[in-house]
Design a protein around this motif. Structure first.
Motif, mmCIF file in Angstrom:
data_model
loop_
_atom_site.group_PDB
_atom_site.id
_atom_site.type_symbol
_atom_site.label_atom_id
_atom_site.label_comp_id
_atom_site.label_asym_id
_atom_site.label_seq_id
_atom_site.Cartn_x
_atom_site.Cartn_y
_atom_site.Cartn_z
ATOM 1 N N ALA A 66 32.523 24.209 0.103
ATOM 2 C CA ALA A 66 32.792 25.795 -0.419
ATOM 3 C C ALA A 66 34.117 26.047 0.139
ATOM 4 O O ALA A 66 34.836 26.808 -0.835
ATOM 5 C CB ALA A 66 31.524 26.508 0.346
ATOM 6 N N ILE A 67 34.497 25.498 1.276
ATOM 7 C CA ILE A 67 36.102 25.916 1.632
ATOM 8 C C ILE A 67 37.210 25.178 0.367
ATOM 9 O O ILE A 67 37.887 25.658 0.008
ATOM 10 C CB ILE A 67 36.377 25.735 2.956
ATOM 11 N N GLY A 68 36.567 23.955 0.462
ATOM 12 C CA GLY A 68 37.579 23.141 -0.768
ATOM 13 C C GLY A 68 37.708 23.921 -1.896
ATOM 14 O O GLY A 68 38.478 23.873 -2.689
ATOM 15 N N VAL A 69 36.362 24.348 -2.545
ATOM 16 C CA VAL A 69 36.458 25.022 -3.935
ATOM 17 C C VAL A 69 37.185 26.288 -3.801
ATOM 18 O O VAL A 69 38.020 26.537 -4.699
ATOM 19 C CB VAL A 69 34.963 25.476 -4.067
ATOM 20 N N ILE A 70 37.068 27.103 -2.747
ATOM 21 C CA ILE A 70 37.636 28.367 -2.616
ATOM 22 C C ILE A 70 39.240 27.886 -2.645
ATOM 23 O O ILE A 70 40.116 28.592 -3.199
ATOM 24 C CB ILE A 70 37.345 29.123 -1.311
ATOM 25 N N VAL A 71 39.784 27.202 -1.819
ATOM 26 C CA VAL A 71 41.170 26.368 -1.500
ATOM 27 C C VAL A 71 41.854 26.166 -3.058
ATOM 28 O O VAL A 71 42.681 26.474 -3.234
ATOM 29 C CB VAL A 71 41.290 25.683 -0.486
ATOM 30 N N LEU A 72 40.754 25.492 -3.802
ATOM 31 C CA LEU A 72 41.268 24.925 -5.165
ATOM 32 C C LEU A 72 41.504 25.913 -6.113
ATOM 33 O O LEU A 72 42.560 25.959 -6.776
ATOM 34 C CB LEU A 72 40.301 23.989 -5.655
ATOM 35 N N ILE A 73 40.716 26.857 -6.244
ATOM 36 C CA ILE A 73 40.629 27.943 -6.969
ATOM 37 C C ILE A 73 41.898 28.892 -6.725
ATOM 38 O O ILE A 73 42.744 29.253 -7.609
ATOM 39 C CB ILE A 73 39.369 28.917 -7.009
ATOM 40 N N PHE A 74 42.379 29.045 -5.372
ATOM 41 C CA PHE A 74 43.369 29.687 -4.656
ATOM 42 C C PHE A 74 44.776 29.131 -5.390
ATOM 43 O O PHE A 74 45.458 29.853 -5.936
ATOM 44 C CB PHE A 74 43.211 30.048 -3.398
ATOM 45 N N VAL A 75 44.577 27.609 -5.276
ATOM 46 C CA VAL A 75 46.018 27.197 -5.604
ATOM 47 C C VAL A 75 46.141 26.873 -7.058
ATOM 48 O O VAL A 75 47.490 27.127 -7.486
ATOM 49 C CB VAL A 75 45.628 25.683 -5.053
ATOM 50 N N LEU A 76 45.159 26.970 -7.863
ATOM 51 C CA LEU A 76 45.170 27.069 -9.468
ATOM 52 C C LEU A 76 45.381 27.982 -10.129
ATOM 53 O O LEU A 76 45.838 28.348 -11.114
ATOM 54 C CB LEU A 76 43.925 26.059 -9.950
ATOM 55 N N ASP A 77 45.172 29.507 -9.207
ATOM 56 C CA ASP A 77 45.393 30.714 -9.861
ATOM 57 C C ASP A 77 47.055 30.916 -9.853
ATOM 58 O O ASP A 77 47.466 31.286 -8.855
ATOM 59 C CB ASP A 77 44.825 31.784 -8.760
ATOM 60 N N ASP A 78 47.463 30.942 -10.909
ATOM 61 C CA ASP A 78 48.880 31.272 -11.233
ATOM 62 C C ASP A 78 49.047 32.486 -11.824
ATOM 63 O O ASP A 78 50.098 32.844 -12.442
ATOM 64 C CB ASP A 78 49.457 30.326 -11.974
ATOM 65 N N THR A 79 48.171 33.557 -11.745
ATOM 66 C CA THR A 79 48.284 34.935 -12.374
ATOM 67 C C THR A 79 49.298 35.724 -11.509
ATOM 68 O O THR A 79 49.272 35.347 -10.063
ATOM 69 C CB THR A 79 46.953 35.614 -12.655
ATOM 70 N N ILE A 80 50.016 36.558 -12.028
ATOM 71 C CA ILE A 80 50.885 37.555 -11.370
ATOM 72 C C ILE A 80 50.232 38.826 -10.843
ATOM 73 O O ILE A 80 49.784 39.258 -11.768
ATOM 74 C CB ILE A 80 52.185 37.774 -12.287
ATOM 75 N N LYS A 81 50.231 39.040 -9.836
ATOM 76 C CA LYS A 81 49.323 40.182 -8.956
ATOM 77 C C LYS A 81 50.093 41.263 -8.502
ATOM 78 O O LYS A 81 49.646 42.511 -8.551
ATOM 79 C CB LYS A 81 48.470 39.636 -8.256
#
Length: 253
Positions: A193-208
């Motif tokens: 679960a931690i790995g998936v969350i970290v992966l999504i965080f790293v791949l998220d390149d949207t400007i917020k």
């Protein structure tokens, strides 16, 4: 300038990553519980309990009856114990055990269920046999001790092989360990679960945030429109990717 922006290295803000994990903590906990429960059910329903029975023997060599036993004699006897351990899994011994007990196993299969150990600086040999039937485990262990004892006397020219402890009937399974498997399952679930969350965080390149605009696009933000708390984000209000924003800005330039 656009090409340079696209080739920028990915930087990770550890504080933002920690907050992302903190906000998804409930998912991590639920994943750990679900994986632990799955491992528990799999252990109980799909793994066959195995029972282990142990027997011990002591090889009485010829010099043991001599009053003038030297340290060298004792060392030799200890070294010979390794030879006795090897004889336990020889084909003639195992063939005799299979014949006497009537078990439906090949020699190689039986070898995989036998463990032979000797404590350091002793000549006591422990033979452990694992089987799904506790009675069979005891029967095989005792038969094996007798068979290998006869083989040792015939081959090694020793006086006798004495029984230290006969095999007893095991009352509790030695494997699998339900608690251990459940714990491992829970830990794996949390890590995944931690790995998936970290992966999504790293791949998220949207400007917020305005800071993202200044850092990635090198533009000054003149104004921003905050979203009212409690209002669900629509597709139009979600951030766009940095690359898409950079390409759109490049066309305007």
């Amino acid at each position: 300038m656009e090409k340079n922006r696209e080739n920028d290295e990915i930087t990770i803000d550890l504080s933002e990553l920690f907050m992302a994990l903190w906000h998804k903590a409930h998912i991590v906990v639920l994943a750990g519980i679900a994986a632990a429960l799955l491992a528990f059910i799999a252990t109980k329903l799909f793994m066959t309990p195995m029972y282990t029975s142990e027997t011990q023997m002591y090889v009485l060599s010829k010099q043991d009856g001599n009053a003038n036993v030297t340290y060298s004699d004792l060392q030799t006897g200890t070294q010979l114990t390794k030879d006795y351990m090897e004889l336990v899994k020889t084909d003639p011994v195992l063939e005799k055990v299979i014949s006497e007990t009537g078990i439906d196993m090949t020699i190689d299969e039986l070898k995989g269920h036998i463990t032979v150990t000797t404590p350091t600086d002793t000549r006591i040999t422990t033979i452990a046999v694992e089987n799904e039937d506790p009675k069979k485990a005891k029967e095989i262990a005792n038969s094996l001790r007798v068979a290998v004892g006869e083989q040792i006397v015939a081959i090694m020219a020793v006086d006798a092989v004495n029984t230290v402890a006969e095999a007893s009937l095991p009352t509790h399974p030695s494997s699998p360990s339900t608690m251990k498997n459940t714990a491992i399952g829970g830990i794996l679930g949390i890590l995944i679960a931690i790995g998936v969350i970290v992966l999504i965080f790293v791949l998220d390149d949207t400007i917020k945030t305005p800071e993202d605009v200044e850092y990635y696009l090198q533009l000054n933000v003149l104004a921003s429109l905050p979203i009212k708390e409690g209002t669900a984000k629509t597709k139009k209000s979600k951030g766009i990717s940095r690359k898409s924003y950079a390409k759109s800005f490049g066309k305007r330039m």
